[in-house]
Design an enzyme around this catalytic site. Structure first.
Site, mmCIF file in Angstrom:
data_model
loop_
_atom_site.group_PDB
_atom_site.id
_atom_site.type_symbol
_atom_site.label_atom_id
_atom_site.label_comp_id
_atom_site.label_asym_id
_atom_site.label_seq_id
_atom_site.Cartn_x
_atom_site.Cartn_y
_atom_site.Cartn_z
ATOM 1 N N HIS A 21 0.822 -1.213 0.000
ATOM 2 C CA HIS A 21 0.000 0.000 0.000
ATOM 3 C C HIS A 21 0.856 1.263 0.000
ATOM 4 O O HIS A 21 2.051 1.226 0.270
ATOM 5 C CB HIS A 21 -0.976 0.026 1.187
ATOM 6 C CG HIS A 21 -0.333 0.069 2.540
ATOM 7 N ND1 HIS A 21 -0.051 -1.061 3.277
ATOM 8 C CD2 HIS A 21 0.072 1.119 3.310
ATOM 9 C CE1 HIS A 21 0.493 -0.703 4.434
ATOM 10 N NE2 HIS A 21 0.579 0.608 4.484
ATOM 11 N N GLU A 57 -7.695 4.330 10.039
ATOM 12 C CA GLU A 57 -7.258 4.133 8.663
ATOM 13 C C GLU A 57 -8.322 3.446 7.833
ATOM 14 O O GLU A 57 -9.158 2.713 8.344
ATOM 15 C CB GLU A 57 -5.930 3.360 8.609
ATOM 16 C CG GLU A 57 -6.017 1.934 9.103
ATOM 17 C CD GLU A 57 -4.654 1.226 9.052
ATOM 18 O OE1 GLU A 57 -3.666 1.805 9.522
ATOM 19 O OE2 GLU A 57 -4.609 0.103 8.533
ATOM 20 N N HIS A 92 3.918 7.252 3.581
ATOM 21 C CA HIS A 92 4.859 6.128 3.505
ATOM 22 C C HIS A 92 4.484 5.181 2.377
ATOM 23 O O HIS A 92 3.386 5.228 1.825
ATOM 24 C CB HIS A 92 4.933 5.368 4.834
ATOM 25 C CG HIS A 92 3.661 4.661 5.226
ATOM 26 N ND1 HIS A 92 2.668 5.257 5.959
ATOM 27 C CD2 HIS A 92 3.235 3.399 4.984
ATOM 28 C CE1 HIS A 92 1.686 4.389 6.156
ATOM 29 N NE2 HIS A 92 1.997 3.254 5.575
ATOM 30 N N GLU A 142 7.542 1.140 5.068
ATOM 31 C CA GLU A 142 6.942 0.156 5.963
ATOM 32 C C GLU A 142 7.110 -1.207 5.310
ATOM 33 O O GLU A 142 6.962 -1.332 4.084
ATOM 34 C CB GLU A 142 5.443 0.469 6.144
ATOM 35 C CG GLU A 142 4.705 -0.536 7.031
ATOM 36 C CD GLU A 142 3.202 -0.217 7.164
ATOM 37 O OE1 GLU A 142 2.723 0.736 6.501
ATOM 38 O OE2 GLU A 142 2.524 -0.935 7.911
HETATM 39 CO CO CO Z 1 0.895 1.631 6.222
#
Ligand code: CO
Length: 151
Positions: A21, A57, A92, A142
């Site tokens: 993602h 999220e 990120h 990440e």
């Molecule tokens: Co993330």
């Protein structure tokens, strides 16, 4: 070049399986989701609060990857501080890895600055770890190990 299967890490222990993602910091998750729905016709397949990361999220699936919209839970959270410094935008990039311990071991050996030396539990109950943006052109990375990565 095999464009159907172009991934090729040359480093032992490091196997990136896909871009899981792209995390985007937003002030208002409802507003952000409404925009994605109106412009791109996509809805989140998951929305959750991850207290440990101080965010609410939402995950929008696009092919085999996701757009992850992140709204901070409070002013002292890392995403709130990011918003203060940079405003809304890409926060990120998340790579799926086959073996997160092996990946962190390789990164540590290469002197990468690890934000998480050990994996922790993130969204979707998956094991994740963050790597400092210093060595990747100011891009926070990440890593995520999904059960799927073992399939
Ligand atoms: Co993330």
């Amino acid at each position: 070049m095999d464009w159907a299967n172009p991934s090729a890490s040359t480093v032992s222990g490091m196997k990136l399986t896909n871009i899981d993602h792209i995390g985007i910091a937003v002030h208002d998750l409802d507003d952000a989701l409404a925009g994605y729905e109106r412009l791109y016709g996509v809805l989140p397949i998951l929305r959750e609060t991850v207290e440990a990361q101080g965010v609410e999220e939402a995950m929008i699936a696009i092919g085999g990857s996701f757009v992850q919209l992140l709204q901070p839970l409070g002013p002292q959270t890392p995403v709130a501080k990011f918003l203060e410094r940079h405003g809304e935008g890409i926060h990120h990039l998340c790579f799926a890895v086959a073996d997160i311990e092996a990946a962190l071991g390789h990164l540590a050996a290469e002197g990468a600055r690890l934000i998480d030396k050990e994996p922790r539990i993130g969204g979707r109950g998956a094991r994740i770890a963050f790597v400092h943006p210093k060595q990747t052109n100011r891009t926070l990375i990440e890593l995520i190990e999904l059960d799927l990565a073992h399939a």
